[in-house]
Design a protein around this motif. Structure first.
Motif, short mmCIF file in Angstrom:
data_model
loop_
_atom_site.label_atom_id
_atom_site.label_comp_id
_atom_site.label_asym_id
_atom_site.label_seq_id
_atom_site.Cartn_x
_atom_site.Cartn_y
_atom_site.Cartn_z
N LYS A 7 -6.44 10.54 -13.38
CA LYS A 7 -6.10 10.62 -11.95
C LYS A 7 -5.50 9.30 -11.48
CE LYS A 7 -7.11 9.75 -7.47
NZ LYS A 7 -7.60 8.59 -6.73
N GLY A 150 -9.48 10.54 0.64
CA GLY A 150 -9.94 10.05 -0.67
C GLY A 150 -10.31 11.17 -1.63
N ASP A 153 -9.97 12.15 -5.91
CA ASP A 153 -10.96 11.85 -6.96
C ASP A 153 -11.77 13.11 -7.27
OD1 ASP A 153 -10.23 9.16 -6.78
OD2 ASP A 153 -11.84 8.65 -5.38
N GLN A 208 -15.10 2.60 -1.02
CA GLN A 208 -14.00 3.56 -1.05
C GLN A 208 -13.52 3.89 -2.46
OE1 GLN A 208 -10.81 1.67 0.95
NE2 GLN A 208 -9.40 3.35 0.56
MG MG Z 1 -9.23 6.76 -3.31
#
Ligand code: MG
Ligand code: ADP
Ligand code: ASP
Length: 403
Positions: A7, A150, A153, A208
């Motif tokens: 990723k 975010g 992930d 984060q």
């Molecule tokens: Mg991120």
């Protein structure tokens, strides 16, 4: 031959040069004999720019259309990465979330992945075509959904679980998981390994570097997870089961969260149901409440205070004011400009005095503690935002995390 899910975050695909570097890395893994599935985020600050664009059109954009808009960022990146792979001679094809079979709950803005029909991805892998999948998005009842900021992930880990991949590698702009955000603490140290439990706490408390649901999904499915840099070949941080860790540290890392606000209901008449009433109403309005403190001031009278994100404070105060008269509450107060600083460590369970040590470090940084909350493996304190930088450094030093 192993199956790798790789990723790449926003900075890692932030320009044509970086996209070429991503393609070169994937091509190397393919040349080494691995099967690869690639997940990408939107380029650079694309998602923020799209949020800004929507704000110019509507004050409260429709949530369905907001998801439709934000999902486009990742789609641009998949097509460009697939093209760059073609340039290296590797066969590749882009997949949107729905082409990849990612089904979510029918919620906009922060949907959970419910199932992945991986048949299209499996058939692509069988044909030696590297699937390049858009992170952060899925589909529910025919509408595009997104997984929360975010969230790429989480796409990566969920795809790794669905494909039974040997490893899920998260490539980002730092070399791994550090003892604190390396942007805030210069002498933060890279961790070679960290347990799922500690990583989950750190992610939930504001680190984060990994999306909390990615860690949760990895732990639940036993996905081997690695965080490493997309700009170097340095070994990253392995996230593993606590039982397999060589040693449990008392404090593993420091996390912080900004833009925290406190709401206080002062001088309320004590009753059996007052907390249930207020917090049910806040939950119904989707206000996320974090730390809650209740103290009995005089017999029959109580003060309750709780924290929310600054974005939710106006709604939270409105709801509390509706209850104020009914609950005999004398005043509803709000305070913004706060932050939360937390320490996390699996070894805390069996070591008393950790909280006291943290309080001393905060006192040394002249950070007044406004609220405290603890669990088995964390201690969090609410402090003024302007003392956060000094507080993080002081706590990091007090637990010798740089060593
Ligand atoms: Mg991120
Ligand atoms: P990506 O776009 O690759 O997903 P993010 O910006 O979401 O990257 O996450 C990486 C950032 O997380 C780093 O640049 C760093 O500033 C921040 N961060 C916060 N806490 C930590 C930590 N404990 N270890 C490493 N990075 C952290
Ligand atoms: N592009 C999305 C965001 O900026 C998702 C991600 O980067 O993981 O939040």
């Amino acid at each position: 031959m192993s199956l790798l899910v790789m990723k790449f975050g926003g900075t890692s695909v932030g320009s044509p040069e970086r996209i070429r570097a991503v393609a070169a890395r994937v091509a190397r893994a393919v040349a080494d004999g691995h099967q690869c599935a690639v997940i990408v985020s939107a380029m650079g600050h694309t998602t923020d720019e799209l949020v800004g664009l929507a704000a110019e059109i509507a004050e409260q954009p429709d949530r369905r259309e907001m998801d439709a808009l934000l999902a486009t960022g990742e789609q641009i990146a998949t097509a460009l990465v697939a093209m760059a792979l073609h340039e290296t001679g590797v066969k590749a094809a882009s997949f949107t979330g729905w082409q990849a079979g990612i089904q979510t709950e029918p919620v906009h803005g922060a949907a959970r992945i419910e199932a992945i029909d991986a048949s299209a991805l499996v058939s692509s892998l069988h044909q030696n075509v590297v699937p390049v999948i858009a992170g952060f998005q899925g589909i529910a009842q025919g509408a595009v959904t997104t997984l929360g900021r975010g969230g790429s992930d989480t796409t990566a880990v969920a795809v790794a679980a669905a494909l039974r991949a040997d490893r899920c590698e998260i490539y980002t702009d730092v070399n791994g998981v550090y003892t604190a955000d390396p942007r805030l603490v210069q002498n933060a140290r890279k961790l070679m390994e960290i347990s799922y439990e500690e990583m989950l706490e750190l992610a939930n408390l504001g680190s984060q570097v990994l999306h909390p649901r990615a860690v949760e999904t990895a732990k639940r499915n036993g996905v081997a997870l690695v965080v490493r840099s997309s700009f170097s070949n340095e070994e990253g941080t392995v996230i593993r089961d606590m039982a397999t860790m060589e040693r449990l540290r008392i404090v593993t890392g420091v996390a912080c969260e900004k833009e925290v606000a406190r709401v206080a209901l002062l001088g309320m008449t004590v009753s059996h149901h007052h907390l249930a009433d207020i917090f049910s109403a806040l939950a119904q309005a989707s206000v996320n409440v974090d730390v809650i403190v209740q103290s009995v001031v005089k017999t029959g009278e109580t003060d309750v205070s709780f924290t929310v994100s600054e974005g939710d404070v106006a709604r939270a105060v409105d709801i509390c004011e509706e209850f104020a008269t009914r609950l005999g509450c004398q005043e509803v107060k709000q305070e913004t400009g706060l932050s939360k600083i937390s320490i996390v460590g699996a070894g805390m369970i069996s070591n008393p005095g950790v909280a006291a040590h943290m309080f001393q470090a905060l006192a040394a940084a002249q950070a007044d503690i406004k609220m405290v909350s603890t669990s088995e493996i964390k201690v969090s304190c609410i402090i003024a935002a302007d003392s956060l930088d000094a507080a993080v450094q002081s706590v990091h030093d007090a637990f010798s995390l740089a060593e």
